[in-house]
Write an enzyme that holds these catalytic residues in place. Structure first.
Site, PDB file in Angstrom:
ATOM      1  N   HIS A  75      -9.530  -6.418   4.209  1.00 29.44           N
ATOM      2  CA  HIS A  75      -8.620  -5.758   5.154  1.00 29.44           C
ATOM      3  C   HIS A  75      -9.179  -4.400   5.540  1.00 29.44           C
ATOM      4  O   HIS A  75      -9.407  -3.567   4.671  1.00 29.44           O
ATOM      5  CB  HIS A  75      -7.238  -5.537   4.521  1.00 29.44           C
ATOM      6  CG  HIS A  75      -6.448  -6.791   4.347  1.00 29.44           C
ATOM      7  ND1 HIS A  75      -5.135  -6.788   3.967  1.00 29.44           N
ATOM      8  CD2 HIS A  75      -6.789  -8.094   4.515  1.00 29.44           C
ATOM      9  CE1 HIS A  75      -4.692  -8.038   3.905  1.00 29.44           C
ATOM     10  NE2 HIS A  75      -5.685  -8.849   4.219  1.00 29.44           N
ATOM     11  N   TYR A 204       3.579  -1.501   4.380  1.00 29.87           N
ATOM     12  CA  TYR A 204       4.378  -0.661   3.484  1.00 29.87           C
ATOM     13  C   TYR A 204       5.534  -0.126   4.313  1.00 29.87           C
ATOM     14  O   TYR A 204       5.297   0.600   5.282  1.00 29.87           O
ATOM     15  CB  TYR A 204       3.559   0.531   2.969  1.00 29.87           C
ATOM     16  CG  TYR A 204       2.526   0.208   1.917  1.00 29.87           C
ATOM     17  CD1 TYR A 204       1.279  -0.309   2.263  1.00 29.87           C
ATOM     18  CD2 TYR A 204       2.789   0.459   0.566  1.00 29.87           C
ATOM     19  CE1 TYR A 204       0.328  -0.579   1.290  1.00 29.87           C
ATOM     20  CE2 TYR A 204       1.828   0.191  -0.413  1.00 29.87           C
ATOM     21  CZ  TYR A 204       0.612  -0.328  -0.046  1.00 29.87           C
ATOM     22  OH  TYR A 204      -0.324  -0.587  -1.009  1.00 29.87           O
ATOM     23  N   PRO A 296       2.658   1.359  -8.858  1.00 34.66           N
ATOM     24  CA  PRO A 296       1.833   0.413  -8.092  1.00 34.66           C
ATOM     25  C   PRO A 296       1.684   0.741  -6.606  1.00 34.66           C
ATOM     26  O   PRO A 296       0.869   0.111  -5.924  1.00 34.66           O
ATOM     27  CB  PRO A 296       2.573  -0.924  -8.271  1.00 34.66           C
ATOM     28  CG  PRO A 296       3.977  -0.545  -8.571  1.00 34.66           C
ATOM     29  CD  PRO A 296       3.921   0.757  -9.305  1.00 34.66           C
ATOM     30  N   LYS A 300      -3.731   1.431  -7.433  1.00 35.32           N
ATOM     31  CA  LYS A 300      -4.886   2.044  -8.090  1.00 35.32           C
ATOM     32  C   LYS A 300      -5.153   1.538  -9.512  1.00 35.32           C
ATOM     33  O   LYS A 300      -6.234   1.786 -10.065  1.00 35.32           O
ATOM     34  CB  LYS A 300      -4.687   3.575  -8.164  1.00 35.32           C
ATOM     35  CG  LYS A 300      -4.819   4.263  -6.824  1.00 35.32           C
ATOM     36  CD  LYS A 300      -6.276   4.420  -6.441  1.00 35.32           C
ATOM     37  CE  LYS A 300      -6.491   4.634  -4.972  1.00 35.32           C
ATOM     38  NZ  LYS A 300      -6.791   3.453  -4.181  1.00 35.32           N
ATOM     39  N   TYR A 388      -6.886   5.566  -0.358  1.00 36.14           N
ATOM     40  CA  TYR A 388      -6.477   4.171  -0.487  1.00 36.14           C
ATOM     41  C   TYR A 388      -7.682   3.251  -0.603  1.00 36.14           C
ATOM     42  O   TYR A 388      -7.713   2.369  -1.476  1.00 36.14           O
ATOM     43  CB  TYR A 388      -5.598   3.756   0.699  1.00 36.14           C
ATOM     44  CG  TYR A 388      -4.859   2.466   0.451  1.00 36.14           C
ATOM     45  CD1 TYR A 388      -3.619   2.459  -0.199  1.00 36.14           C
ATOM     46  CD2 TYR A 388      -5.401   1.241   0.830  1.00 36.14           C
ATOM     47  CE1 TYR A 388      -2.949   1.276  -0.458  1.00 36.14           C
ATOM     48  CE2 TYR A 388      -4.739   0.051   0.572  1.00 36.14           C
ATOM     49  CZ  TYR A 388      -3.510   0.080  -0.071  1.00 36.14           C
ATOM     50  OH  TYR A 388      -2.857  -1.098  -0.341  1.00 36.14           O
TER      51      TYR A 388
HETATM   52  C1  PHB Z   1      -0.145  -6.753  -4.282  1.00 34.72           C
HETATM   53  O1  PHB Z   1      -0.607  -7.447  -3.372  1.00 34.72           O
HETATM   54  O2  PHB Z   1       0.227  -7.255  -5.352  1.00 34.72           O
HETATM   55  C2  PHB Z   1      -0.015  -5.285  -4.087  1.00 34.72           C
HETATM   56  C3  PHB Z   1      -0.440  -4.717  -2.899  1.00 34.72           C
HETATM   57  C4  PHB Z   1      -0.328  -3.354  -2.714  1.00 34.72           C
HETATM   58  C5  PHB Z   1       0.222  -2.567  -3.708  1.00 34.72           C
HETATM   59  C6  PHB Z   1       0.639  -3.129  -4.911  1.00 34.72           C
HETATM   60  C7  PHB Z   1       0.525  -4.496  -5.091  1.00 34.72           C
HETATM   61  O3  PHB Z   1       0.356  -1.229  -3.508  1.00 34.72           O
END
Ligand code: PHB
Ligand code: APR
Length: 394
Positions: A75, A204, A296, A300, A388
């Site tokens: 991505h 997000y 999460p 990271k 990120y």
């Molecule tokens: C996930 O795909 O499990 C995932 C993606 C982004 C995050 C945390 C978990 O910030």
């Protein structure tokens, strides 16, 4: 007592312990990995799924990226959504081509376990009563029980890769470590659903009802998360309730929404920030979740674990090859710098994107201004993108 000898005793077969074992193997250094769970449990355990550019590059250099390169989803951007609109952040464009790859942590672990087994080096599952001894000497040893038999493992170094609840951090005398901790007034309810992803990139989203995250595992499987209360009971969340809440929080005014499908896995994860200082006591080196936990939201955790053991493997290799202990002596300070940068970023992502129940109307307005600024300022987007996508290993 049955005694075995190795150079590095690795406690824990999560990503940290397994990557370390393989890096040491590539440098001709012996290790024994001790894991308290069984093989299937370790492989099936569902965790996060975002690999930074540096983690992908590391797995490639280790010769372990064959399936990752085939099945992983690269991505080059992500979306931040609020007030009904998705805003794209061009990770690759803002970082000179760095991107993330979506590949489940359990898939990484499966590849690593298969690679370990192919080397023929020891990886023992189902061990219990692991205890660490003489860590402040040059001859530490580990005791454990396997198949009802007490065993002893003599070694030069112990790598504590046994996660937050492991035994390593607790094996150090009182007063050696300082811990820094912070809780958050929310948790994540996560699901895996048999539903094709409707966005090519992660979303997000901050909604008045709270945070939601759209992610994926494959062209047929979506991974989604909802902010919930930390004491929330999973039994109170029927599949219908989960989907209703996800759709309300994620749907944007252009009509975008996730596809709905059968949920085949769900769980609630608490959120915390935790750091132990230093990351070393004598011949014990802590790595991964044993040394630090991040919420999460910044994705990271696994990446920080990979950076730790990359540094540790190099330091141990220098010790054996050149009798040079500089890397071992700077292991903790270098690791803590990366850890605190990751803590800062994860805290920022978490506080910017979650709705706090004790927040005042002022806080809510300020939070919206933060997001508004983020998606309009190239400088702010570059800052997010750099953290990120992840800094190079150092
Ligand atoms: C996930 O795909 O499990 C995932 C993606 C982004 C995050 C945390 C978990 O910030
Ligand atoms: N003896 C042996 N093994 C143990 C012990 C013990 N006393 N205690 C824990 N373990 C094992 C656990 O069963 C687990 O398999 O140590 C392993 C630690 O693995 P992880 O928890 O995956 O931690 P780590 O390898 O540091 O990986 C960090 O995992 O939890 C995610 O968010 C985290 O993504 C990050 C990554």
């Amino acid at each position: 007592m049955q005694t075995e000898q190795t150079q590095v005793a690795i406690i824990g077969a999560g990503p940290a312990g397994l990557i370390l074992g393989h890096l040491l193997h590539q440098r001709g250094i012996d290790s024994v990995i001790l894991e308290r769970r069984d093989r299937d449990y370790v492989i099936e355990r569902v965790r996060a799924g975002v690999l930074e550019q540096g983690t992908v590059d590391l797995l490639r250099e280790m010769g372990l990226a064959e399936r990752l390169d085939r099945e992983g989803m690269r991505h080059e951007g992500l979306y931040i959504a609020f007030d009904g609109t998705r805003h794209r952040i061009d990770l690759a464009g803002l970082t000179g081509g760095r991107a993330i790859t979506i590949y489940g942590q359990n898939e990484v672990v499966r590849d690593l376990i298969e690679a370990r087994e192919a080397t023929g080096r020891p990886l023992y599952f189902n061990v219990s009563n692991v205890s660490l001894h003489e860590l402040d000497t040059r001859r530490p040893f580990v005791r454990y029980i396997q198949d009802g038999t007490a065993r002893q493992l003599r070694c030069d170094f112990v790598a504590g890769c046994d996660g937050f609840h492991g035994v390593s951090r607790r094996s150090v005398p009182e007063g050696v470590f300082t811990t820094y901790e912070r809780g958050y007034p929310f948790a994540w309810l996560g699901i895996l659903a048999q539903a094709p992803p409707t966005s090519d990139e992660l979303v997000y989203s901050l909604h008045d009802r709270g945070f939601a995250l759209f992610s994926m595992r494959s062209p047929a499987v979506t991974r989604l998360y909802l902010q919930v209360d930390p004491d929330e009971n999973l039994d109170d969340w029927s599949d219908d309730r989960i989907w209703n809440e996800l759709l309300v929080r994620l749907r944007t005014s252009d009509g975008w929404e996730p596809a709905v499908g059968p949920i085949f896995q769900k769980g609630i994860t608490p959120m915390r920030s935790f750091v132990v200082e230093p990351m070393r006591y004598g011949r014990l080196f802590l790595a991964g979740d044993a040394a630090h936990i991040v919420p999460p939201t910044g994705a990271k955790g696994l990446n920080l674990a990979a950076a730790d053991v990359w540094r540790l493997a190099g330091a141990i290799a220098d010790h054996y090859a050149a009798n040079d202990d500089t890397g071992l002596d700077t292991y903790s300070a270098r690791g803590l710098q990366r850890t605190w940068w990751a803590q800062r970023f994860s805290w920022w992502m978490t506080s910017t994107l979650h709705r706090s129940t004790d927040g005042s109307p002022f806080d809510h307005r300020r939070q919206r201004a933060e997001l508004d600024y983020l998606v309009q300022s190239k400088a702010a987007m570059t800052s997010l993108a750099e953290s990120y996508a992840g800094l190079p290993l150092a």
